[in-house]
Design a protein around this motif. Structure first.
Motif, PDB file in Angstrom:
ATOM      1  N   HIS A  86       0.732  -1.232   0.036  1.00 54.87           N
ATOM      2  CA  HIS A  86      -0.083  -0.024  -0.020  1.00 54.87           C
ATOM      3  C   HIS A  86       0.726   1.279   0.012  1.00 54.87           C
ATOM      4  N   GLU A 144      -2.708   0.755   7.629  1.00 57.38           N
ATOM      5  CA  GLU A 144      -1.724  -0.281   7.229  1.00 57.38           C
ATOM      6  C   GLU A 144      -0.198   0.150   6.655  1.00 57.38           C
ATOM      7  N   HIS A 165       2.903  -6.926   4.529  1.00 55.23           N
ATOM      8  CA  HIS A 165       1.439  -6.533   4.712  1.00 55.23           C
ATOM      9  C   HIS A 165       1.262  -6.651   6.278  1.00 55.23           C
ATOM     10  N   HIS A 166       0.001  -6.163   6.621  1.00 60.67           N
ATOM     11  CA  HIS A 166      -0.742  -6.437   7.786  1.00 60.67           C
ATOM     12  C   HIS A 166      -2.077  -6.792   7.708  1.00 60.67           C
TER      13      HIS A 166
END
Ligand code: ZN
Length: 270
Positions: A39, A57, A121-122
Motif C-alpha cells: 500500500h 496499514e 503487509h498487515h
C-alpha cells in the motif's frame, strides 16, 4: 514524496538495466531481494487496512520494511517504495488499470531480475466480524473482533504464495515460506487460520500448510513477478492483542533478524 515510474519499456527501464549491469560487476555473492512495503500513503483504501486505533496499514508496513532493510544489509536490497513514498505509474499499460501501483512493484522486481520478492503487509478481517468498542484505544474508541469469530479462529501471521506460478518458482517460494514460518513460530508467533470462505471473503485462499500458516492466494504482485516470492502478513492489526504484539520496535527488530536468518539458509543452502 512521490516516485514516478513509467512503464518498463521506456527509457527509465533501460537506465535501470544499465545501472544494475554496472553494479552487478562487484555484487559478489550478494543476493538481490526486492522488499515491497504494501500500500502507500493515503487515508482511503490505497492506504490498506485500518488498525484498531485508526492507523493505516502502510505505516505498519513501512516500519517493518525499514527494520528488514537494516537486518538484510549483507544482501542487495531494493525497495519498491521508500518510507512515506507514493508510487505513481506514468502511462500505465492497459492491464495495469485496476491497480497501477501493484504492477509497478512487480515490474520493478522483474526489471531488476531479483532473486526474491518479499511483500510486507498487515492483515485485516471481513468488516462483518468487526465491531466498534468505546473502551478500545484508551477510551477513545476503536475496532474489536466480534467475540464469536475471535473464538473460532487463531490470529497472527500468514505467508501467501502463488500456487499457479511455474513449478520451480512455486517450489522455491514454498522453500522460503517454510523457513520463514519456522523462524516466526520459533519467536512465538502463531499462524492465522481464518482465511476461509465465507467467514473470510477471500475466494482464492487455499491452505497449503495450515500448521505453518502457508496459504495460496491469487494476488496481483505474486501473479506478476517472474521470480520466487511471498507476501507476509505480519499480524492482524484489527485484533487488539495481535496489534499490540507486532506494533513495537523491539518486535520488528527481532522479526527482521528471523527473516534475515531465513534468507541466509535459503540462499546459501539451496
Ligand atoms: Zn495489505
Amino acid at each position: 514524496l512521490k516516485a514516478r515510474y513509467p512503464n518498463p519499456m521506456s527509457y527509465f527501464g533501460i537506465a535501470l538495466i544499465l545501472i544494475s549491469l554496472v553494479s552487478s560487476s562487484h555484487a559478489g555473492a550478494r543476493s538481490k531481494i526486492v522488499l515491497d512495503s504494501g500500500h502507500q500513503p493515503s487515508t482511503g483504501p490505497e492506504g490498506g487496512a485500518t488498525g484498531v486505533c485508526g492507523q493505516k496499514e502502510y505505516v505498519y508496513n513501512d516500519q517493518v520494511v525499514e527494520a528488514l532493510a537494516q537486518a538484510l544489509r549483507a544482501e542487495d536490497v531494493i525497495l519498491t517504495r521508500k518510507k512515506g513514498e507514493t508510487l505513481v505509474a506514468e502511462n500505465p499499460l492497459p492491464e495495469w488499470k485496476a491497480n497501477p501501483s501493484l504492477f509497478v512493484r512487480a515490474a520493478m522486481a522483474n526489471q531488476q531480475k531479483a532473486d526474491f520478492f518479499l511483500s510486507i503487509h498487515h492483515d485485516s478481517v471481513s468488516g462483518l466480524h468487526l465491531i466498534q468498542d468505546k473502551k478500545e484505544c484508551s477510551g477513545k474508541g476503536g475496532l474489536k473482533l466480534d467475540p464469536a469469530f475471535r473464538k473460532k479462529y487463531q490470529f497472527g501471521y500468514n505467508i501467501f504464495v502463488n500456487r499457479n506460478a511455474p513449478k520451480t518458482v512455486f517450489a522455491q517460494s514454498i522453500r522460503f515460506a517454510t523457513l520463514l514460518a519456522n523462524a516466526l513460530k520459533k519467536m512465538g508467533r502463531v499462524p492465522s487460520t481464518y482465511h476461509v470462505f465465507p467467514d473470510d471473503d477471500c475466494k482464492s485462499c487455499v491452505a497449503i500448510d495450515s500448521k505453518l500458516g502457508i496459504w495460496s492466494q491469487d494476488l496481483a504482485v505474486l501473479r506478476t513477478i517472474q521470480m520466487p516470492g511471498v507476501l507476509l502478513e505480519v499480524g492482524v492489526i484489527v485484533d487488539s492483542d495481535d496489534e499490540k504484539k507486532v506494533n513495537s520496535d523491539a518486535f520488528r527488530k527481532k522479526m527482521a533478524q528471523a527473516v534475515s536468518k531465513a534468507f541466509k539458509i535459503y540462499f546459501r543452502s539451496p
